[in-house]
Motif scaffolding. Structure first.
Motif, mmCIF file in Angstrom:
data_model
loop_
_atom_site.group_PDB
_atom_site.id
_atom_site.type_symbol
_atom_site.label_atom_id
_atom_site.label_comp_id
_atom_site.label_asym_id
_atom_site.label_seq_id
_atom_site.Cartn_x
_atom_site.Cartn_y
_atom_site.Cartn_z
ATOM 1 N N ALA A 135 0.880 -1.283 0.131
ATOM 2 C CA ALA A 135 0.116 0.052 0.177
ATOM 3 C C ALA A 135 0.869 1.289 -0.146
ATOM 4 O O ALA A 135 0.254 2.348 -0.124
ATOM 5 C CB ALA A 135 -0.937 -0.011 1.206
ATOM 6 N N ASP A 210 -5.888 7.519 3.437
ATOM 7 C CA ASP A 210 -5.218 7.095 2.343
ATOM 8 C C ASP A 210 -4.993 5.672 2.136
ATOM 9 O O ASP A 210 -4.902 4.994 1.095
ATOM 10 C CB ASP A 210 -3.937 7.733 2.363
ATOM 11 C CG ASP A 210 -4.031 9.504 2.299
ATOM 12 O OD1 ASP A 210 -4.409 9.845 1.175
ATOM 13 O OD2 ASP A 210 -3.942 9.888 3.473
ATOM 14 N N VAL A 211 -4.788 5.076 3.449
ATOM 15 C CA VAL A 211 -4.595 3.555 3.434
ATOM 16 C C VAL A 211 -5.385 2.831 4.549
ATOM 17 O O VAL A 211 -5.544 3.687 5.627
ATOM 18 C CB VAL A 211 -3.298 3.126 3.762
ATOM 19 C CG1 VAL A 211 -2.892 1.548 3.893
ATOM 20 C CG2 VAL A 211 -2.264 3.678 2.496
ATOM 21 N N ASN A 231 -7.094 7.969 -4.746
ATOM 22 C CA ASN A 231 -5.908 7.248 -4.670
ATOM 23 C C ASN A 231 -5.813 6.470 -3.569
ATOM 24 O O ASN A 231 -4.603 6.211 -3.188
ATOM 25 C CB ASN A 231 -4.865 8.235 -4.992
ATOM 26 C CG ASN A 231 -4.809 8.873 -6.328
ATOM 27 O OD1 ASN A 231 -5.061 8.097 -7.359
ATOM 28 N ND2 ASN A 231 -4.625 10.108 -6.439
ATOM 29 N N ARG A 233 -5.639 3.328 -0.830
ATOM 30 C CA ARG A 233 -5.313 1.799 -1.127
ATOM 31 C C ARG A 233 -6.186 0.963 0.287
ATOM 32 O O ARG A 233 -5.688 1.478 1.365
ATOM 33 C CB ARG A 233 -3.799 1.527 -0.950
ATOM 34 C CG ARG A 233 -3.463 2.114 -2.218
ATOM 35 C CD ARG A 233 -2.941 3.837 -2.188
ATOM 36 N NE ARG A 233 -1.627 4.032 -1.292
ATOM 37 C CZ ARG A 233 -1.432 5.098 -0.730
ATOM 38 N NH1 ARG A 233 -2.397 6.124 -1.071
ATOM 39 N NH2 ARG A 233 -0.611 5.259 0.084
ATOM 40 N N ALA A 235 -6.180 -2.386 2.056
ATOM 41 C CA ALA A 235 -5.275 -3.767 2.183
ATOM 42 C C ALA A 235 -6.211 -4.627 3.074
ATOM 43 O O ALA A 235 -6.133 -4.274 4.314
ATOM 44 C CB ALA A 235 -3.989 -3.446 2.809
ATOM 45 N N ALA A 257 -9.209 4.221 -6.587
ATOM 46 C CA ALA A 257 -8.415 3.513 -5.631
ATOM 47 C C ALA A 257 -8.114 2.158 -5.863
ATOM 48 O O ALA A 257 -8.416 1.565 -7.026
ATOM 49 C CB ALA A 257 -9.443 3.361 -4.423
ATOM 50 N N ALA A 258 -7.453 1.480 -5.053
ATOM 51 C CA ALA A 258 -6.946 0.044 -5.370
ATOM 52 C C ALA A 258 -7.380 -0.878 -3.860
ATOM 53 O O ALA A 258 -7.471 -0.450 -2.833
ATOM 54 C CB ALA A 258 -5.419 0.059 -5.685
ATOM 55 N N SER A 260 -6.023 -4.526 -2.157
ATOM 56 C CA SER A 260 -5.314 -5.778 -2.257
ATOM 57 C C SER A 260 -5.537 -6.746 -1.215
ATOM 58 O O SER A 260 -6.322 -6.273 -0.231
ATOM 59 C CB SER A 260 -3.665 -5.443 -2.127
ATOM 60 O OG SER A 260 -3.590 -4.779 -0.781
#
Length: 326
Positions: A135, A210-211, A231, A233, A235, A257-258, A260
């Motif tokens: 991340a 952000d994370v 943007n 992330r 996890a 966004a991502a 994982s």
């Protein structure tokens, strides 16, 4: 030697301290005499029959331990018999001895008690690999940690603060939130009484986190996406809240966004060795300097692993519960 065995899945009473054959180190492995192990949620899932060890791993539970090297297998260099170490395991930590791939060994950090070092490998490797290697948390960003008072959570707070990030946590009691604040958490959310989506938006002036480090999975998926910054992330490292959730891809696209999702136990040896090496490089100096520390709630005799599992399942603890070998 003795180890905790599981003859059939069940409750804590399924954990039996039994006599078993001594393990023998193979090529690239070392034999460690265990001083202490630590309880992880994965151990509970294994006991219940939901999380079998990877092929070739020890059948006994236990994903981390500390102790002393008793024997070197063929091809091992850089370590010596008698070295005090802690280790990331695929299994076998609930035992008097365990075989460990050399790449998953870590020296006990300066200033850390040998027993308490058992609380470090799983949490440091999980947090560093997910929050930093995947991340890419950066100084000045906001990290949201669900389960801030857990072993993972208490380490995530400290590591994020060490790089200059702002940390938000969720926890289920004011006492747990107080302990998180002592470790450096900036934003405290009681998930039993507050909506973390609204609290994170308010605390970040609408920007979001952000994370996000999430142990809940499906139950929090939609709300986590709502809580992400542009943007951002997410996890995912656990599924305590279920395995199937609905994802609004439009919301994810709008935030660029991502997401994982990783697990540590079943990774190939090479990947684990890379993570362990990164932890030794980046986290161990922080431990030696006293900027980061293991958080241990209590120690339980290893033969009474059932009691330790009950403590963890009741979720009244903060940090890790250790199993101390005879």
């Amino acid at each position: 030697m003795h180890a905790i065995t599981i003859s059939e899945p069940g409750g804590p009473e399924a954990l039996v301290w039994d006599e078993v054959p001594d393990p023998v180190p193979g090529e690239g492995e070392v034999l460690v005499e265990v001083v202490a192990g630590a309880v992880n949620r994965a151990d509970i899932m294994q006991r219940q029959g939901f999380y079998d060890p990877p092929p070739g791993a020890s059948p006994y539970p236990g994903l981390e331990c500390s102790g002393r090297i008793a024997e070197l297998g063929p091809g091992v260099s850089g370590w010596a018999v008698g070295d005090e170490v802690c280790a990331l395991l695929a299994g076998g930590g609930y035992a008097e001895k365990v075989v460990v791939p050399a790449g998953q060994l870590l020296p006990v950090p300066e200033g850390v008690d040998l027993r308490q070092a058992a609380a470090l490998p799983e949490v440091t490797c999980t947090v560093w690999s997910n929050v930093f290697m995947v991340a890419h948390l950066r100084p000045g960003e906001t990290l949201l940690v669900h389960g801030g008072s857990s072993g993972i959570g208490t380490m995530a707070i400290q590591l994020a603060k060490s790089v200059g990030a702002r940390v938000a946590v969720t926890a289920g009691s004011e006492e747990k939130l107080r302990r998180c604040a002592e470790l450096g958490a900036d934003i405290l959310v009681n998930y039993r009484e507050q909506d973390f989506v609204a609290e994170i938006k308010q605390a970040t002036d609408g920007a979001g986190a952000d994370v996000i480090l999430d142990n809940m999975g499906a139950k929090y998926l939609e709300r986590n996406v709502q809580s992400l910054a542009v943007n951002g992330r997410l996890a995912i490292i656990g599924m305590q809240g279920g395995v199937k959730g609905e994802l609004n891809i439009g919301a994810l696209l709008a935030k660029r966004a991502a997401i994982s999702a990783t697990s540590l136990r079943a990774r190939p040896l090479g990947e684990k060795s890379t993570i362990v090496a990164a932890v030794r490089e980046h986290v161990w100096p922080l431990l030696a300097a006293g900027h980061v520390r293991p958080v241990v709630d209590r120690e339980v005799p290893m033969h009474d692993a059932a009691t330790a599992h009950r403590i963890v399942e009741e979720s009244g603890h903060v940090g890790k519960v250790l199993l101390v070998a005879p």
